[in-house]
Write an enzyme that holds these catalytic residues in place. Structure first.
Site, PDB file in Angstrom:
ATOM      1  N   SER A 115     -89.534   0.569 -45.757  1.00  0.00           N
ATOM      2  CA  SER A 115     -90.627   0.647 -44.794  1.00  0.00           C
ATOM      3  C   SER A 115     -91.971   0.623 -45.508  1.00  0.00           C
ATOM      4  CB  SER A 115     -90.465   1.952 -44.018  1.00  0.00           C
ATOM      5  OG  SER A 115     -91.611   2.189 -43.260  1.00  0.00           O
TER       6      SER A 115
ATOM      7  N   LYS B  63     -86.999   7.102 -47.401  1.00  0.00           N
ATOM      8  CA  LYS B  63     -87.049   5.686 -47.795  1.00  0.00           C
ATOM      9  C   LYS B  63     -87.484   5.563 -49.267  1.00  0.00           C
ATOM     10  CE  LYS B  63     -85.837   3.572 -43.999  1.00  0.00           C
ATOM     11  NZ  LYS B  63     -84.531   2.926 -43.923  1.00  0.00           N
TER      12      LYS B  63
ATOM     13  N   TYR C  58     -88.863  11.215 -43.070  1.00  0.00           N
ATOM     14  CA  TYR C  58     -88.394   9.823 -42.959  1.00  0.00           C
ATOM     15  C   TYR C  58     -88.982   8.980 -44.099  1.00  0.00           C
ATOM     16  CZ  TYR C  58     -88.210   4.989 -41.455  1.00  0.00           C
ATOM     17  OH  TYR C  58     -88.021   3.620 -41.430  1.00  0.00           O
TER      18      TYR C  58
END
Ligand SMILES: NC(=O)c1ccc[n+]([C@@H]2O[C@H](COP(=O)([O-])OP(=O)(O)OC[C@H]3O[C@@H](n4cnc5c(N)ncnc54)[C@H](O)[C@@H]3O)[C@@H](O)[C@H]2O)c1
Length: 356
Positions: free
Chosen positions: A137, A167, A163
């Site tokens: 991302s 990643k 989150y």
């Protein structure tokens, strides 16, 4: 791994989800045999074993997709899938993806995203499958130090939510794996904001609960499911005071994965390579709302509210490396992103549950 492998079998983890299901279409069109594993955590169950998204893809392509309803964390079942098929590559989409939620249930996010990835990489190692495309991302860049954001922009600094950190950690694990074994070749795709739907209107994003990103939210206001939208602004230093982001049409993103696979099939490269996947164009929130309103001929009610602390004025990428390395570039416009989202929502106002 022998890169001259003739296998055209590709494993998609999380392939029943938004990006995965759309990616199956150009993969099949390019001659790949697609196998999907998904635990249906964020996908709508159909009649029988297969989720609705996969059934819709089968209707669109006229081809069968092999599907296993299994969890990434289940080492034994995952291993059995690799025993059954000789994969040339894995595209790893599966994961939890909501930034706000991730801070409330951090262990779930680390378990699924980080432990799930480690599980997958171990099974891949055991089966000598060392080609991977990973869904990362743009959030690993955090607040941009410069624009447009190139792949050389620092990553992992001042990440605030679990989150984003997950990643970043997975990218680090991939890098370590590639350092330890030169046969691995991993393309890390850093997506920006994927939006839109398949142009047929029969496949699209079907978020559980209230959407957390702009386009599905705008669409829900247009269709009357949500009354009004809160827009952060007007004090950003942008064209109209609202935040600017880089949006990419889901089918452009899907085709980017095929380009990554083609690269892996043809090239002798190894190691981990990170690539921005987006258009490189920034649009403000108000530009998106106005375009959506124009396309749908609906009034989109919104209210300007104060930006939260740390809200980033502008974020958009330099997409030139994807063009140079993969020979891929996004083609679809903001108008097409809005038109296709609107078509999908007009045909399926309740998402996939409309079909069941
Ligand atoms: N949508 C975006 O704009 C965006 C942006 C950047 C990165 N990403 C990443 O791309 C990937 C795909 O995103 P998406 O929008 O398609 O999400 P999605 O939630 O629609 O798809 C993810 C799929 O993974 C499945 N899944 C979750 N946990 C699983 C598990 N333990 N075992 C097996 N399957 C599991 C879900 O059921 C779902 O079908 C995610 O890793 C996400 O973090 C998405």
């Amino acid at each position: 791994m022998d890169n001259t492998s003739k296998s055209k079998f590709v494993l998609l983890t999380g392939g029943a989800g938004y990006i995965g299901s759309h990616t199956i279409i150009p993969l099949i069109e390019s001659g790949y045999e697609v196998v999907v594993i998904d635990n249906l955590f964020n996908a709508c169950k159909g009649e029988g074993e297969k989720p609705v998204s996969i059934l819709q893809v089968e209707k669109l392509t006229g081809k069968q997709v092999t599907f296993y309803a299994i969890d990434l964390l289940d080492y034994i079942l995952l291993s059995e899938v690799f025993d059954k098929h000789e994969f040339c590559c894995v595209i790893h989409f599966a994961g939890l993806k909501y930034s706000n939620e991730s801070c409330n249930i951090p262990l779930n996010y680390y378990k699924v995203n980080v432990c799930g990835s480690i599980n997958l990489f171990q099974v891949m190692m055991e089966h000598n499958v060392k080609r991977l495309v990973f869904s990362s991302s743009s959030t690993v860049y955090s607040e941009p130090h410069f624009l447009p954001i190139t792949e050389l922009h620092p990553v992992g600094q001042s990440l605030v939510n679990v989150y984003d950190k997950s990643k970043y950690y997975i990218e680090g694990i991939i890098q370590d794996l590639c350092n330890s074994d030169k046969e691995w070749f991993v393309i890390i795709l850093r997506y920006f904001n994927s939006v839109g739907a398949h142009s047929s209107g029969t496949l699209g994003e079907d978020p559980n609960g209230t959407p957390s990103n702009l386009m599905p939210y705008v669409a829900q206001v247009a269709v009357g499911k949500i009354q009004s939208l809160n827009v952060f602004g007007k004090h950003c230093s942008t064209i109209d005071g609202t935040g600017v982001r880089d949006y990419i049409h889901i089918m452009d993103l899907a085709e980017g994965h095929v380009s990554a696979l083609e690269k892996m099939q043809k090239s002798n490269d190894s190691g981990a390579i990170a690539i921005n996947l987006s258009t490189g164009n920034g649009y403000s929130v108000l530009q998106v709302i106005n375009m959506f309103s124009q396309v749908s001929k609906q009034e989109i009610k919104y209210e300007i509210v104060d930006c939260p602390n740390g809200y980033c004025d502008s974020s958009y990428c330099d997409a030139s490396f994807a063009k140079e390395y993969l020979g891929w570039e996004a083609k679809r416009t903001l108008k097409e992103m809005c038109e296709d989202t609107w078509r999908w929502l007009s045909l399926y106002p309740q998402g996939f549950s409309t079909t069941t």
